[in-house]
Enzyme design. Structure first.
Site, PDB file in Angstrom:
ATOM      1  N   HIS A 205      34.311  43.748  45.145  1.00  0.00           N
ATOM      2  CA  HIS A 205      34.241  45.502  45.474  1.00  0.00           C
ATOM      3  C   HIS A 205      33.860  45.889  44.463  1.00  0.00           C
ATOM      4  O   HIS A 205      33.669  47.885  44.599  1.00  0.00           O
ATOM      5  CB  HIS A 205      36.293  45.954  44.881  1.00  0.00           C
TER       6      HIS A 205
HETATM    7  N1  UDP Z   1      43.872  42.168  41.002  1.00  0.00           N
HETATM    8  C1  UDP Z   1      45.525  41.876  41.486  1.00  0.00           C
HETATM    9  N2  UDP Z   1      45.582  41.499  43.158  1.00  0.00           N
HETATM   10  C2  UDP Z   1      44.182  42.194  43.780  1.00  0.00           C
HETATM   11  C3  UDP Z   1      42.626  41.486  43.209  1.00  0.00           C
HETATM   12  C4  UDP Z   1      43.092  42.214  42.558  1.00  0.00           C
HETATM   13  O1  UDP Z   1      46.697  42.146  40.922  1.00  0.00           O
HETATM   14  O2  UDP Z   1      44.220  41.263  45.318  1.00  0.00           O
HETATM   15  C5  UDP Z   1      44.002  41.607  39.801  1.00  0.00           C
HETATM   16  C6  UDP Z   1      43.626  41.187  39.483  1.00  0.00           C
HETATM   17  O3  UDP Z   1      44.576  39.559  38.882  1.00  0.00           O
HETATM   18  C7  UDP Z   1      42.818  41.823  38.002  1.00  0.00           C
HETATM   19  C8  UDP Z   1      43.003  42.925  38.359  1.00  0.00           C
HETATM   20  O4  UDP Z   1      43.027  43.492  39.225  1.00  0.00           O
HETATM   21  O5  UDP Z   1      44.477  41.879  37.005  1.00  0.00           O
HETATM   22  C9  UDP Z   1      41.325  43.103  38.633  1.00  0.00           C
HETATM   23  O6  UDP Z   1      41.062  44.194  39.150  1.00  0.00           O
HETATM   24  P1  UDP Z   1      39.332  44.687  39.593  1.00  0.00           P
HETATM   25  O7  UDP Z   1      39.268  43.360  40.434  1.00  0.00           O
HETATM   26  O8  UDP Z   1      39.960  45.911  41.106  1.00  0.00           O
HETATM   27  O9  UDP Z   1      38.482  45.674  38.255  1.00  0.00           O
HETATM   28  P2  UDP Z   1      37.876  45.373  37.122  1.00  0.00           P
HETATM   29  O10 UDP Z   1      38.433  44.444  36.461  1.00  0.00           O
HETATM   30  O11 UDP Z   1      36.480  44.243  38.435  1.00  0.00           O
HETATM   31  O12 UDP Z   1      37.490  46.421  36.459  1.00  0.00           O
END
Ligand code: UDP
Length: 357
Positions: A205
């Site tokens: 993403h």
């Molecule tokens: N996550 C979720 N469902 C999904 C994809 C990700 O619950 O379909 C959760 C994942 O387990 C983690 C969080 O969302 O806890 C991560 O979010 P994201 O990747 O959007 O952001 P980042 O961590 O890169 O800031």
């Protein structure tokens, strides 16, 4: 003592969920402001329902614009919420536009800002998240750092002393608490017809991977060449780009809508390997001791790379992605415990409760 928490994006809901529970446990009065950055049912509502997060008292409905538009509109709206409802402290999480907007609105009104997940650095100033986290750290009065490395980064920028508190990582708390729950509740493997250990899980993403056609195509080509069944819960931005660029989706790739946290934990736990550009998912792979490859040139969670649980793979090289995926299967790293003991949220609530009695 009363707190206003500003959240807006998926990872913030998960982090706030565990801290909100800790606030309730010691009687801290919290109100939640949702900026609206993520607004789809499966990017927002499902987390409030499933994780038992208190309903937002304000929903600002701001999203869909550029970084400048969103951040500006959020600052204006958060400022008017804070003017009407002066809290003792504003709590912000992570590194999104909602984080920075909450911090800027509060600090200019002389309301102390507490930043959860302070001190993370990728040292890549082209990432919007890096700008958000650096500026938020410098606006914050209380900095809750998840790791020793984060404390060191803050020190190197002249932020040290009692304002910096090494509390551990709230994502670890979330993983322990909700991970145990997921087993009894999630039916995602049956629903998708997946066998334990027989698929790779992927998430993509980051703007640097999705907004560049060649990079996104290279990642899909790498997944194709791996030959594994790759389950990819698609972030709305990534879905939009795949469609806009007219990219072919390889047959071994299972595109699904974003899933709730309990389903996600289940998919992570039973994957043979995880390929991701998400910060949170890199750590969750480690929490479940699943080998991970990270499709980025750098990571904020360096300790996992050093210990061999995670490997950085250039997203523009499909051959390297496929090779790294086959080499990752079954790979085990060195045992480390850099993220605390699973009580970060309680520590945060305790510190705030003591500082603002
Ligand atoms: N996550 C979720 N469902 C999904 C994809 C990700 O619950 O379909 C959760 C994942 O387990 C983690 C969080 O969302 O806890 C991560 O979010 P994201 O990747 O959007 O952001 P980042 O961590 O890169 O800031």
């Amino acid at each position: 003592m009363n707190v206003i928490t500003v959240v807006g994006a998926r990872p913030q809901f998960i982090k706030a969920a565990v801290v909100s529970r800790a606030f309730v446990a010691i009687g801290i009065d919290e109100r939640i402001v949702h900026t609206g950055q993520h607004f789809d049912a499966n990017m927002s509502d499902v987390f409030f329902e499933e994780l038992g997060i208190p309903s937002p008292t304000q929903h600002l409905g701001i999203g869909g614009g550029t970084h400048g538009q969103n951040t500006g509109r959020m600052i204006e709206s958060i400022e008017s919420v804070l003017a009407g409802d002066r809290p003792d402290v504003v709590v912000v999480y992570g590194d999104t536009d909602s984080t920075l907007a909450g911090a800027l609105a509060a600090v200019k009104m002389h309301i102390p800002v507490a930043h959860v997940e302070a001190g993370l650095r990728s040292f890549n100033r082209r990432m919007p998240e890096e700008i958000n986290r650096v500026l938020t750290d410098h606006a914050a009065e209380i900095l809750f750092a998840p790791t020793e490395a984060a404390v060191e980064h803050l020190r190197a920028e002249g932020i040290a002393g009692p304002s910096v508190k090494l509390v551990g990582d709230v994502m670890y708390d979330a993983c322990l608490f909700y991970g145990a729950k997921a087993d009894g509740v999630s039916e995602v493997l049956t629903r998708l017809g997946l066998q334990r250990g027989a698929y790779a899980l992927a998430t993509i993403h980051r703007a640097e991977n999705t907004d560049d056609r060649k990079r996104l195509e290279s990642i899909l080509d790498g997944f194709a060449a791996s030959g594994c069944t790759v389950v990819l819960p698609l972030h709305p931005r990534t879905r939009g780009r795949i469609e806009a660029f007219g990219l072919r989706v390889p047959g071994n790739l299972r595109l699904i809508d974003p899933v709730g946290y309990l389903d996600m934990v289940m998919l992570e736990k039973h994957a043979r390997l995880i390929a991701t550009d998400s910060g949170g998912v890199q750590k969750e792979a480690f929490f479940h001791r699943v080998p991970c490859i990270t499709l980025r040139d750098e990571t904020e969670w360096v300790e996992l790379v050093e210990a061999g649980w995670n490997r950085l793979v250039p997203p523009g090289d499909p051959g390297a992605i496929a090779t790294a995926m086959s080499e990752a299967s079954g790979r085990i790293g060195r045992e480390i415990s850099p993220y605390g003991s699973g009580h970060a949220a309680e520590e945060i609530a305790k510190h705030l409760g003591e500082q603002f009695p």
